[in-house]
Enzyme design. Structure first.
Site, PDB file in Angstrom:
ATOM      1  CE  LYS A 189      46.077  33.142  36.881  1.00  0.00           C
ATOM      2  NZ  LYS A 189      45.034  34.121  36.640  1.00  0.00           N
ATOM      3  CB  CYS A 233      47.410  38.142  40.053  1.00  0.00           C
ATOM      4  SG  CYS A 233      45.869  37.886  40.924  1.00  0.00           S
TER       5      CYS A 233
HETATM    6  N1  SAJ Z   1      49.898  47.891  35.808  1.00  0.00           N
HETATM    7  C1  SAJ Z   1      50.825  48.765  35.272  1.00  0.00           C
HETATM    8  N2  SAJ Z   1      50.817  48.953  33.920  1.00  0.00           N
HETATM    9  C2  SAJ Z   1      49.936  48.317  33.103  1.00  0.00           C
HETATM   10  C3  SAJ Z   1      48.994  47.452  33.651  1.00  0.00           C
HETATM   11  C4  SAJ Z   1      49.010  47.245  35.028  1.00  0.00           C
HETATM   12  O1  SAJ Z   1      51.635  49.362  35.982  1.00  0.00           O
HETATM   13  O2  SAJ Z   1      49.990  48.548  31.895  1.00  0.00           O
HETATM   14  C5  SAJ Z   1      49.900  47.647  37.246  1.00  0.00           C
HETATM   15  C6  SAJ Z   1      48.584  47.984  37.930  1.00  0.00           C
HETATM   16  O3  SAJ Z   1      48.539  49.330  38.303  1.00  0.00           O
HETATM   17  C7  SAJ Z   1      48.601  47.029  39.105  1.00  0.00           C
HETATM   18  C8  SAJ Z   1      49.312  45.800  38.566  1.00  0.00           C
HETATM   19  O4  SAJ Z   1      50.025  46.241  37.430  1.00  0.00           O
HETATM   20  O5  SAJ Z   1      49.350  47.564  40.163  1.00  0.00           O
HETATM   21  C9  SAJ Z   1      48.419  44.635  38.179  1.00  0.00           C
HETATM   22  O6  SAJ Z   1      47.234  45.092  37.589  1.00  0.00           O
HETATM   23  P1  SAJ Z   1      46.542  44.384  36.344  1.00  0.00           P
HETATM   24  O7  SAJ Z   1      45.350  45.153  35.997  1.00  0.00           O
HETATM   25  O8  SAJ Z   1      47.533  44.173  35.267  1.00  0.00           O
HETATM   26  O9  SAJ Z   1      46.211  42.922  36.846  1.00  0.00           O
HETATM   27  P2  SAJ Z   1      45.420  42.260  38.097  1.00  0.00           P
HETATM   28  O10 SAJ Z   1      46.469  41.791  39.057  1.00  0.00           O
HETATM   29  O11 SAJ Z   1      44.334  43.089  38.615  1.00  0.00           O
HETATM   30  O12 SAJ Z   1      44.768  40.986  37.349  1.00  0.00           O
HETATM   31  C10 SAJ Z   1      45.602  40.097  36.635  1.00  0.00           C
HETATM   32  C11 SAJ Z   1      44.974  39.845  35.247  1.00  0.00           C
HETATM   33  N3  SAJ Z   1      45.913  39.123  34.392  1.00  0.00           N
HETATM   34  C12 SAJ Z   1      46.126  39.505  33.109  1.00  0.00           C
HETATM   35  O13 SAJ Z   1      45.590  40.450  32.591  1.00  0.00           O
HETATM   36  C13 SAJ Z   1      47.064  38.648  32.320  1.00  0.00           C
HETATM   37  C14 SAJ Z   1      43.684  39.027  35.419  1.00  0.00           C
HETATM   38  O14 SAJ Z   1      43.151  38.687  34.154  1.00  0.00           O
HETATM   39  C15 SAJ Z   1      43.991  37.751  36.235  1.00  0.00           C
HETATM   40  O15 SAJ Z   1      42.828  36.954  36.412  1.00  0.00           O
HETATM   41  C16 SAJ Z   1      44.512  38.194  37.586  1.00  0.00           C
HETATM   42  O16 SAJ Z   1      45.735  38.899  37.384  1.00  0.00           O
HETATM   43  C17 SAJ Z   1      44.735  36.942  38.432  1.00  0.00           C
HETATM   44  O17 SAJ Z   1      43.925  36.679  39.332  1.00  0.00           O
HETATM   45  O18 SAJ Z   1      45.661  36.183  38.141  1.00  0.00           O
END
Ligand code: SAJ
Length: 424
Positions: free
Chosen positions: A202, A256
């Site tokens: 995880k 997360c």
């Molecule tokens: N972000 C970027 N660039 C990207 C992707 C995201 O700057 O290419 C930023 C987003 O704007 C945001 C942050 O990262 O601020 C996180 O966003 P996210 O969409 O990557 O993730 P979360 O936090 O909404 O959800 C994540 C997910 N993990 C993965 O994809 C590996 C989700 O599947 C998990 O269940 C969740 O964390 C969790 O609860 O752990």
């Protein structure tokens, strides 16, 4: 099965409802009367597509009931928050108090499943120790397992059913039993392993994303100095079949990705977790990178009115937790700017929110900090009559720079050394 789900947040509530919909009798437990009240009234305390209707239907069916305290059950599932403390070490207080609350009703033969993200070794350590303190043998008297959630906010109702899962019991019997329970609604494959491996998997998933985003952000910091556009670079590089660089932006928010790498760093120590620490550093620097870029352009932001679009941590969700936008807001204010913020999704915000019109009115510059789809539809004509200065800084690359340039705006895109298009 009679299942008791402890913690009705963005994971516990849909999990409880899914189990109730698929043949179990579920008691959803939360210590917050406000959370219980809003679930009873509206189906959910927070916006998530499809969740309210689904929860309301399971409540109406009588298969899901709500309470402030656990009751004797066959299975207990803990979905409690595990934030980090100020010193960036894991805070397991909620898990501990959730465990303490079930110890009063736990009996031989029950199953306890932890879904919260935790440091490796928590199920075999803290959880097993707590049941031992009540006289249970964690390997024989009970089945203990770790079954992390993986769903992405904004698409929870689909992903909770479709994604593969990883589950790890303290014994093979516990793993199998956890798999049998979740099979009632999980259509993806369920991969079984030991509890500590599942805990680490995880953390690794979210850390992989943090490192990949940090790479994109590092490129975004390098590219302008070379006079090139990071977005173009990444788009072309990603055409290679074995390259998948994530998207740069003003920083990584949410509870997360911005948090979980610290769990590994804390367990392993900074000497071993060098890459993880560096990624956190790069991603945490991005709000300052964005603010500095705006300051460079404006000379000073002191006394200027800045319209900040987006407070949520990412696009099309209403959650402002750990959002880089909040840091940008505070940094700009600290430098003497008057910041007004707008977010069409966020209902409860730590900073004051305004309508789009109020936010844009008399502003000297607009900064887009969240990639809500609504912001990509914003046109120069919408802003023209309201603003004082025609400066648009897009940290998410969502606008069409050519259209804004044509309308006489100075356009900046984060990480784009070509984008400082002066008005024609
Ligand atoms: N972000 C970027 N660039 C990207 C992707 C995201 O700057 O290419 C930023 C987003 O704007 C945001 C942050 O990262 O601020 C996180 O966003 P996210 O969409 O990557 O993730 P979360 O936090 O909404 O959800 C994540 C997910 N993990 C993965 O994809 C590996 C989700 O599947 C998990 O269940 C969740 O964390 C969790 O609860 O752990």
């Amino acid at each position: 099965m009679k299942v008791c789900v402890i913690g009705l947040g963005y994971i516990g509530l849909p999990t409880a409802a899914m189990l109730a919909k698929n043949g179990n009798t579920v008691l959803g437990v939360d210590v917050s009367p406000a959370v219980l009240e809003s679930i009873r009234k509206n189906g959910a305390p927070a916006e998530e597509p499809g969740l309210r209707e689904f929860v309301m239907a399971t409540l109406d069916s009588g298969k899901l009931t709500l309470s402030g305290t656990p009751e004797p059950s066959d299975v207990f599932i803990l979905c409690l928050p595990t934030p980090i403390k100020k010193d960036r070490t894991p805070d397991l207080d909620y898990v501990e108090s959730g465990m303490a609350s079930i110890l009063t009703v736990l009996k031989r033969g029950d199953m306890v499943i932890l879904e919260s993200t935790v440091p490796p070794g928590t199920t075999a350590g803290l959880v097993a120790d707590m049941v031992r303190s009540k006289g249970f043998d964690p390997m024989k008297d009970l089945d203990l397992a770790f079954a992390p959630e993986r769903v992405i906010p904004g698409n929870i109702m689909r992903e909770i059913q479709e994604l593969d899962r990883v589950m790890g019991g303290l014994t093979p019997r516990a793993s199998e039993r956890a798999k049998n329970l979740y099979s009632c609604f999980v259509k993806g494959q369920i991969h079984l392993t030991d509890a500590t491996t599942a805990e680490f998997v995880k953390l690794v998933e979210n850390s992989y994303r943090d490192i990949n985003i940090a790479f994109a952000n590092e490129l975004a910091r390098i590219s302008p100095g070379l006079g090139i556009n990071v977005w173009e670079v990444i788009e072309i590089a990603n055409r290679h079949p074995r390259v998948n660089i994530h998207t740069p932006g003003p920083g990584v928010g949410g509870h997360c990705i911005a948090v979980d790498p610290y769990f590994i760093i804390d367990s392993a120590g900074p000497e071993l977790a060098k890459l993880l620490s560096a990624a956190r550093e790069v991603n945490s620097s991005m709000p300052l990178v964005a603010v500095s870029r705006l300051e460079d352009e404006m000379g000073t932001v002191k006394g200027k009115k800045i319209a900040l679009l987006g407070i949520a941590y990412k696009g099309n969700v209403g959650d402002p937790r750990e959002s880089p936008s909040l840091e940008i807001f505070r940094m700009l204010e600290k430098r003497g700017a008057k910041v007004t913020a707008h977010d069409p999704f966020v209902k409860i915000s730590p900073v004051p929110l305004h309508t789009l019109e109020e936010t844009l009115r008399d502003s000297d510059a607009i900064i887009i900090a969240t990639n809500h789809s609504a912001f990509s539809k914003l046109t120069p004509a919408d802003a023209k009559k309201l603003v004082r200065g025609k400066l648009m800084f897009d940290t998410r690359n969502v606008i069409d720079p050519a259209a804004w340039k044509k309308a006489g705006w100075t356009v900046l895109i984060l990480g784009d050394g070509k984008s400082r298009v002066k008005p024609e």
